[in-house]
Design a protein around this motif. Sequence first.
Motif, mmCIF file in Angstrom:
data_model
loop_
_atom_site.group_PDB
_atom_site.id
_atom_site.type_symbol
_atom_site.label_atom_id
_atom_site.label_comp_id
_atom_site.label_asym_id
_atom_site.label_seq_id
_atom_site.Cartn_x
_atom_site.Cartn_y
_atom_site.Cartn_z
ATOM 1 N N LEU A 315 89.893 24.606 61.455
ATOM 2 C CA LEU A 315 90.825 24.851 62.558
ATOM 3 C C LEU A 315 90.545 23.955 63.764
ATOM 4 C CD1 LEU A 315 91.341 28.732 62.627
ATOM 5 C CD2 LEU A 315 93.123 26.982 62.453
ATOM 6 N N VAL A 316 89.277 23.773 64.115
ATOM 7 C CA VAL A 316 89.000 22.960 65.306
ATOM 8 C C VAL A 316 89.378 21.499 65.067
ATOM 9 C CG1 VAL A 316 87.252 24.492 66.272
ATOM 10 C CG2 VAL A 316 86.547 22.703 64.663
ATOM 11 N N VAL A 317 89.172 21.013 63.834
ATOM 12 C CA VAL A 317 89.585 19.643 63.514
ATOM 13 C C VAL A 317 91.107 19.539 63.552
ATOM 14 C CG1 VAL A 317 89.570 17.831 61.756
ATOM 15 C CG2 VAL A 317 87.509 19.208 62.149
ATOM 16 N N ALA A 356 94.433 30.580 65.764
ATOM 17 C CA ALA A 356 93.013 30.419 66.049
ATOM 18 C C ALA A 356 92.535 31.406 67.109
ATOM 19 C CB ALA A 356 92.733 28.982 66.506
ATOM 20 N N SER A 357 93.405 31.743 68.061
ATOM 21 C CA SER A 357 93.034 32.660 69.126
ATOM 22 C C SER A 357 93.016 34.111 68.656
ATOM 23 C CB SER A 357 94.002 32.505 70.306
ATOM 24 O OG SER A 357 93.625 33.349 71.369
ATOM 25 N N GLN A 358 94.010 34.488 67.847
ATOM 26 C CA GLN A 358 94.098 35.856 67.319
ATOM 27 C C GLN A 358 94.559 35.812 65.864
ATOM 28 O OE1 GLN A 358 96.665 37.514 70.555
ATOM 29 N NE2 GLN A 358 95.065 39.073 70.734
ATOM 30 N N PRO A 359 93.644 35.554 64.935
ATOM 31 C CA PRO A 359 94.032 35.376 63.525
ATOM 32 C C PRO A 359 94.379 36.671 62.802
ATOM 33 C CG PRO A 359 91.652 35.247 63.748
ATOM 34 C CD PRO A 359 92.203 35.350 65.143
ATOM 35 N N GLU A 360 93.970 37.795 63.356
ATOM 36 C CA GLU A 360 94.075 39.055 62.607
ATOM 37 C C GLU A 360 95.501 39.380 62.179
ATOM 38 O OE1 GLU A 360 90.385 38.767 64.724
ATOM 39 O OE2 GLU A 360 92.447 38.667 65.468
ATOM 40 N N ALA A 361 96.486 39.106 63.041
ATOM 41 C CA ALA A 361 97.869 39.456 62.717
ATOM 42 C C ALA A 361 98.345 38.733 61.463
ATOM 43 C CB ALA A 361 98.785 39.125 63.891
ATOM 44 N N LEU A 404 83.717 23.094 70.532
ATOM 45 C CA LEU A 404 84.942 23.836 70.223
ATOM 46 C C LEU A 404 84.637 25.114 69.454
ATOM 47 C CD1 LEU A 404 87.322 20.887 69.204
ATOM 48 C CD2 LEU A 404 87.215 22.080 71.396
ATOM 49 N N LEU A 405 83.722 25.016 68.487
ATOM 50 C CA LEU A 405 83.341 26.219 67.737
ATOM 51 C C LEU A 405 82.757 27.270 68.673
ATOM 52 C CD1 LEU A 405 81.629 24.729 64.541
ATOM 53 C CD2 LEU A 405 83.907 25.765 64.708
ATOM 54 N N ASP A 406 81.956 26.830 69.641
ATOM 55 C CA ASP A 406 81.379 27.762 70.597
ATOM 56 C C ASP A 406 82.469 28.428 71.435
ATOM 57 O OD1 ASP A 406 78.871 28.834 71.724
ATOM 58 O OD2 ASP A 406 79.560 27.855 73.556
ATOM 59 N N LYS A 407 83.514 27.666 71.768
ATOM 60 C CA LYS A 407 84.647 28.235 72.503
ATOM 61 C C LYS A 407 85.303 29.364 71.708
ATOM 62 C CE LYS A 407 85.356 25.830 76.401
ATOM 63 N NZ LYS A 407 85.653 26.447 77.722
ATOM 64 N N PHE A 408 85.362 29.189 70.387
ATOM 65 C CA PHE A 408 85.978 30.203 69.526
ATOM 66 C C PHE A 408 84.973 31.263 69.067
ATOM 67 C CE2 PHE A 408 89.132 26.766 68.924
ATOM 68 C CZ PHE A 408 90.295 27.483 69.158
ATOM 69 N N GLN A 409 83.751 31.173 69.578
ATOM 70 C CA GLN A 409 82.713 32.178 69.316
ATOM 71 C C GLN A 409 82.293 32.215 67.842
ATOM 72 O OE1 GLN A 409 84.399 35.874 70.935
ATOM 73 N NE2 GLN A 409 85.536 34.587 72.390
#
Length: 437
Positions: A315-317, A356-361, A404-409
Amino acid sequence: MAVQVPLWHHYLQAVRSRAAPRAQDFQRAEDVLLKVLERVHALDPRFLVDYSRDLGAFQFALRSSEEPLALEVPLGLDAEALLIEELSAAEPADGPACCRLGVPREGTGLERWTTDDVFSASAESGADCRGHIVPSKVLRVLRDLLVAAIVYCKHHSLVAPGSLNASSLREEELRLSLLVSSGWRTIHFNMVPVVRRRCRVPTPEGTPLATGFPEGSLERILDQGVDLVPAGAQHWRASTDHLLTRLLGALGSLPGHRLDSLSILDHVNHESWRDSGQSAGLAFSHMKTVLLWASVLFPAPADWADLEGAVYRLLVVLLCCLATRNLPHFLWPGQNLLQASGLDLGSLYQRVEGFASQPEASLRIHVTHLGCSPPPRIDNSIKALLQLPASDPAYWTTAYFDVLLDKFQVFNIQDKDRIVAMQSIFWKTKTLCGEES
């Protein structure tokens, strides 16, 4: 008490359940085409049958879309005996230029390729060249042979009734389109004549591609050389499709969730970002390229041990490529695979960022998965961060993508050297992007 399966793994199980039936459907359709191509070869030995398409079913099972599959029809000629006339000099990173295939005046064994149906004598040809093999003529001959072969196979009951029809054969741009029924599924093939060429692909400078693959596998695969396929009515171009598919297969031999992450993201792409295939969007070839780059940028086994973290490596790429409007070809990074796509990249970016921000849906495939989604993982600062490689290609590094990965936790890496490198890039980007503490 039943074991609770995490949402990501439940989604993967659903995607995997479709893989085996898809592979079987592909193999049945391929069997039909092999019979047809065997008849084509019997009618005209210049067209060969390739029985080594071992990765076709593998790739078809990985993906979710029903987009056309390329099927190569090798031509029975030795590329080393031809005169490869490149139209213009190209930078190595941009890949080889288009070319014409000249037949040398003193050449032997090429008599079958100097007949009017595939050959054009040229007044411009020099003393060493008799003329050129013309791709548009080759396609026309192959089309007529396929029609005759389909009629023959149906008449002699060599293929199942209803499996294919000559009326579905279409000559499209630089390829022949054919529909093959396999069970309840209809598979769309794009048949392309290819010239096998034993010319090794040089690896691009500046990026150690081999680190992302099993030891020695990259060199062995690239040594197979590139094919030449039609690029226009008169010209041919190099094609790396079979090399990239073999590199994908090599990744499957490594531990971790590399191919799983590709399957998940391609399914989300098909179902959510492309509205179940009803909207234009990213092709499987785009997603495959993203995985190849992610495997090089994240070569450590720890990057692929966790399924969610593996998906976010892709996703980050992908987000960076959409934000900068540049997805580099894996072997020829000077080629931008998004440049001529005709896609609305701004709208597509919004969809990918939303996932990427809210994948659950997008991962909920059953009513029992309904529930409240966690809060968004990112804020607006991510957009400025994603633009940095466009202004400075030096950011195309593991440390930048670790930020970027750190931004997405989902960084979750314990290697001290990587943490230090990531923190160094983080403070540099914090200054450039003007973020507040």
